[in-house]
Design an enzyme around this catalytic site. Sequence first.
Site, short mmCIF file in Angstrom:
data_model
loop_
_atom_site.label_atom_id
_atom_site.label_comp_id
_atom_site.label_asym_id
_atom_site.label_seq_id
_atom_site.Cartn_x
_atom_site.Cartn_y
_atom_site.Cartn_z
N HIS A 140 13.95 -37.53 9.55
CA HIS A 140 13.11 -37.65 8.35
C HIS A 140 13.59 -36.71 7.26
O HIS A 140 13.64 -37.08 6.08
CB HIS A 140 11.66 -37.35 8.73
CG HIS A 140 10.71 -37.30 7.58
ND1 HIS A 140 10.20 -36.11 7.10
CD2 HIS A 140 10.18 -38.27 6.81
CE1 HIS A 140 9.39 -36.36 6.09
NE2 HIS A 140 9.36 -37.67 5.89
N GLU A 162 16.71 -38.12 5.67
CA GLU A 162 16.36 -39.21 4.76
C GLU A 162 15.96 -38.67 3.39
O GLU A 162 16.39 -39.17 2.34
CB GLU A 162 15.20 -40.02 5.36
CG GLU A 162 14.63 -41.09 4.43
CD GLU A 162 13.12 -41.06 4.39
OE1 GLU A 162 12.56 -41.02 3.27
OE2 GLU A 162 12.48 -41.08 5.45
N HIS A 163 15.14 -37.62 3.38
CA HIS A 163 14.74 -37.00 2.11
C HIS A 163 15.95 -36.51 1.32
O HIS A 163 16.04 -36.70 0.11
CB HIS A 163 13.80 -35.81 2.38
CG HIS A 163 12.36 -36.17 2.45
ND1 HIS A 163 11.41 -35.58 1.65
CD2 HIS A 163 11.69 -37.08 3.22
CE1 HIS A 163 10.22 -36.10 1.93
NE2 HIS A 163 10.37 -37.00 2.88
N GLU A 187 4.02 -32.22 3.13
CA GLU A 187 3.79 -33.55 3.68
C GLU A 187 3.24 -33.46 5.10
O GLU A 187 2.32 -34.19 5.48
CB GLU A 187 5.10 -34.35 3.66
CG GLU A 187 4.97 -35.78 4.11
CD GLU A 187 6.28 -36.55 4.03
OE1 GLU A 187 6.41 -37.57 4.74
OE2 GLU A 187 7.19 -36.13 3.27
#
Length: 434
Positions: free
Chosen positions: A67, A70-71, A143
């Site tokens: 994740h 991906e950012h 997040e």
Amino acid sequence: MKKIYNDVINEELYYEKAKNGLEVFFIPKKGFANKYAVLGVDFGSNDLEFIPIGETESIRVNEGIAHFLEHKMFEQPDGSNAFGSFAENGANANAFTGFGMTAYLFSATESFYPSLKHLIEYVQTPYYTDENVNKEKGIIAQEIKMYEDDPSWNVYLNCLKAMYSKHHTNIDIAGTVESINKITPEELYKCYNTFYNPANMKLFIVGDLDAKILMDTINEVNNLEINSDENIVRITEEEPEEINKKLIVEKYTVSMPIFYIGYKDKFEDLEARDSLKREIVTDILFDIIFSASGELYQQLYNEELAVGGISGGYLCQKDCAYAIAAGASRDPIELKKRVDKYIEELRKTGIDEYEFDITKKKKIGKFLKSFDSITYIADNFLNYMFRGINFLEYLEVLKEVEIEDVTERLDEFFKEESSVLSIVEPREQEIEIK
């Protein structure tokens, strides 16, 4: 491009492998204004232990790194953000990380080919520095904290934790604040160089487009050639057949308890078509049991045990599978007892043939209607393709399912001993003393 025609759903599929090994799939949709592309990487949050390309020893990376990567893919070496170029071309872009896949996507009505070039180019341009990685840690930490306060996400995650003790599907996709703070540029590059490999990626495109122009565009910018012939070695622990915990209860600010009932399946390495059939059969069985028009739900509703419908279904990953039934109830534990009792009685009385026929027909109709959505086609196609399954065969296999298949599945699945219950219940009200 090689053309494959599926006469069951009346669709054409074009396929070609790019020069560097990237598999490209294209479904033309004449007359559709919107066009959609998704570049999928066979790398998700479950991939935490592997042998990096060029090395001989396995490593365990920090939770949440897929994740995190991906950012970071959107930040480019020149200081720009990949979203900017999409916006200039009038395209809407996004990305997501799942347990088994990372996907980069965009949709556009115009200037599709420049946006496609940009999609391939920026995913081929990793740029990780101490400065930009440390900056991202704060963003992702926010997040993570947001999801920690989300009862709907936590009741789901706790259901996975109750089912699985070893498999990494019991770990939050985003990781923890502690784990992401340990991520380094070097670790990100090891993941990128191992998994962001053309032979480990697939590109799916759908829309009113020209197949030749598509491949010319892809080959023009698709220059990534790192280790495309090497196999990726992933390390996984063997997951026990038994569930991990029977019950997990947490308190959140909710007005009524939320429940997730999980049914852990025994994973078997089946042939692609057999795996697809098992999934479809189990989905039909799930709908028969939990449908809002079914006998079970009517009982639960009349006794005020179920509030609103019961959602969920059967979810199959590359190396694990489970079913989840979710909803709200004033008494989830009692509801679970009623569900267990109903399923046991259903095994004795058998599945009604009329109900099976209606459920199957509804599923066929839903699939055909969903095929008008280009995002539905693309996202599902890649998910299935990474499991070695051709999604275009879905309807053909669905039509082959008989009531005997569903009855046989009922005998082996939805067993009480393989089920778990995750509950989020309201916090106790604090009494203010004056």
